[in-house]
Design an enzyme around this catalytic site. Structure first.
Site, PDB file in Angstrom:
ATOM      1  N   SER A 101      32.260  35.071  43.670  1.00 47.83           N
ATOM      2  CA  SER A 101      32.582  35.500  45.031  1.00 47.83           C
ATOM      3  C   SER A 101      32.225  34.422  46.058  1.00 47.83           C
ATOM      4  CB  SER A 101      31.825  36.782  45.380  1.00 47.83           C
ATOM      5  OG  SER A 101      32.061  37.778  44.420  1.00 47.83           O
TER       6      SER A 101
HETATM    7  N1  SAH Z   1      29.428  39.168  40.716  1.00 48.82           N
HETATM    8  C1  SAH Z   1      30.251  38.121  40.150  1.00 48.82           C
HETATM    9  C2  SAH Z   1      31.694  38.262  40.597  1.00 48.82           C
HETATM   10  C3  SAH Z   1      32.583  38.220  39.409  1.00 48.82           C
HETATM   11  S1  SAH Z   1      34.242  38.735  39.644  1.00 48.82           S
HETATM   12  C4  SAH Z   1      29.679  36.744  40.430  1.00 48.82           C
HETATM   13  O1  SAH Z   1      28.714  36.642  41.192  1.00 48.82           O
HETATM   14  O2  SAH Z   1      30.172  35.768  39.871  1.00 48.82           O
HETATM   15  C5  SAH Z   1      34.163  40.405  39.075  1.00 48.82           C
HETATM   16  C6  SAH Z   1      33.778  40.622  37.645  1.00 48.82           C
HETATM   17  O3  SAH Z   1      33.929  42.018  37.391  1.00 48.82           O
HETATM   18  C7  SAH Z   1      34.633  39.916  36.599  1.00 48.82           C
HETATM   19  O4  SAH Z   1      33.807  39.133  35.784  1.00 48.82           O
HETATM   20  C8  SAH Z   1      35.271  41.051  35.809  1.00 48.82           C
HETATM   21  O5  SAH Z   1      35.415  40.790  34.432  1.00 48.82           O
HETATM   22  C9  SAH Z   1      34.282  42.179  36.045  1.00 48.82           C
HETATM   23  N2  SAH Z   1      34.804  43.530  35.850  1.00 48.82           N
HETATM   24  C10 SAH Z   1      36.006  44.050  36.234  1.00 48.82           C
HETATM   25  N3  SAH Z   1      36.104  45.337  35.848  1.00 48.82           N
HETATM   26  C11 SAH Z   1      34.938  45.642  35.204  1.00 48.82           C
HETATM   27  C12 SAH Z   1      34.435  46.804  34.553  1.00 48.82           C
HETATM   28  N4  SAH Z   1      35.133  47.947  34.474  1.00 48.82           N
HETATM   29  N5  SAH Z   1      33.202  46.748  34.004  1.00 48.82           N
HETATM   30  C13 SAH Z   1      32.457  45.601  34.049  1.00 48.82           C
HETATM   31  N6  SAH Z   1      32.878  44.477  34.634  1.00 48.82           N
HETATM   32  C14 SAH Z   1      34.102  44.486  35.203  1.00 48.82           C
END
Ligand code: SAH
Length: 211
Positions: free
Chosen positions: A60
């Site tokens: 993000s």
């Molecule tokens: N907090 C992260 C942002 C990653 S983007 C950071 O600081 O880098 C969002 C993430 O959510 C992705 O890795 C994606 O695989 C995950 N995601 C999406 N749907 C999900 C679900 N149902 N359960 C767990 N993770 C999920």
């Protein structure tokens, strides 16, 4: 490009763009964001932008990480925080420096493996992580004082809301891929929630099942 000067500049920018919680600004200033992205992108690590982390996912934008963290802390320090969407692990590492216990769930195993390696390298022992469908939350560890979703769905899954403590705080992007709003929900202690809209945002989708 990955120097302390670059991090200091990012901290100034976050302040200029309305982040007020000094703890959050200090944590972001001291967290090596370049450790969370591919070497080819290191020169952009301290820009205020989201960046690709593989598997179609993104780390993000720092402002969004700061705003969400600040919104979670506004009513006091949560003891137990649940994050859905570990991704690179950056948001979890920021949370682990302001709260005693962080639980994070990721559906893509390879991303989780890399994030765990970063937690170890940074010496953070207060993060527990799990490979699962985060729409189910982490029932065995509930209730949580704070919950953060870092992927957007059209609503907050019921299982997750059920795991928020009666006076807990939840921050999440909600909406369609083209139009999302960052919302905060706060339990009033009587089983109802006070909901606020914090900002327009753009997140990857909250998917079902494990990847
Ligand atoms: N907090 C992260 C942002 C990653 S983007 C950071 O600081 O880098 C969002 C993430 O959510 C992705 O890795 C994606 O695989 C995950 N995601 C999406 N749907 C999900 C679900 N149902 N359960 C767990 N993770 C999920």
């Amino acid at each position: 490009m990955t120097s302390q000067r670059a991090r200091d500049r990012l901290a100034v920018k976050l302040k200029e763009e309305g982040i007020r919680d000094q703890r959050v600004i200090d944590v972001i200033r001291n967290t090596p964001r370049h450790h969370f992205i591919d070497q080819a992108l290191h020169s952009r690590a301290y820009e205020n932008t989201a960046l690709p982390i593989g598997h179609g996912q993104t780390i993000s934008q720092p402002w969004v990480v700061a705003r969400m963290t600040e919104a979670l802390l506004e009513f006091g320090t949560p003891q137990k925080v649940l994050e859905i969407g570990t991704g690179s692990g950056y948001q979890a590492v920021v949370l682990a420096q302001v709260a005693p216990q962080v639980f994070t769930v990721e559906r893509i195993e390879e991303l989780l493996r890399q994030a765990r390696r970063r937690f170890r390298q940074l010496g953070l022992t207060n993060i527990r992580s799990r490979h699962d469908d985060g729409k189910l939350g982490w029932a065995d560890e509930a209730p949580f004082d704070a919950i953060i979703l870092t992927a957007a769905g059209d609503a907050i899954p019921h299982a997750i809301l059920d795991q928020l403590s009666p006076t807990g705080v939840l921050v999440a992007p909600v909406g369609s891929p083209s139009s999302q709003t960052l919302i905060r929900m706060r339990g009033d202690g009587q089983g109802d929630f006070i909901q606020e809209e914090l900002a327009a945002v753009s997140f990857v989708p909250l998917l079902g099942g494990i990847g």
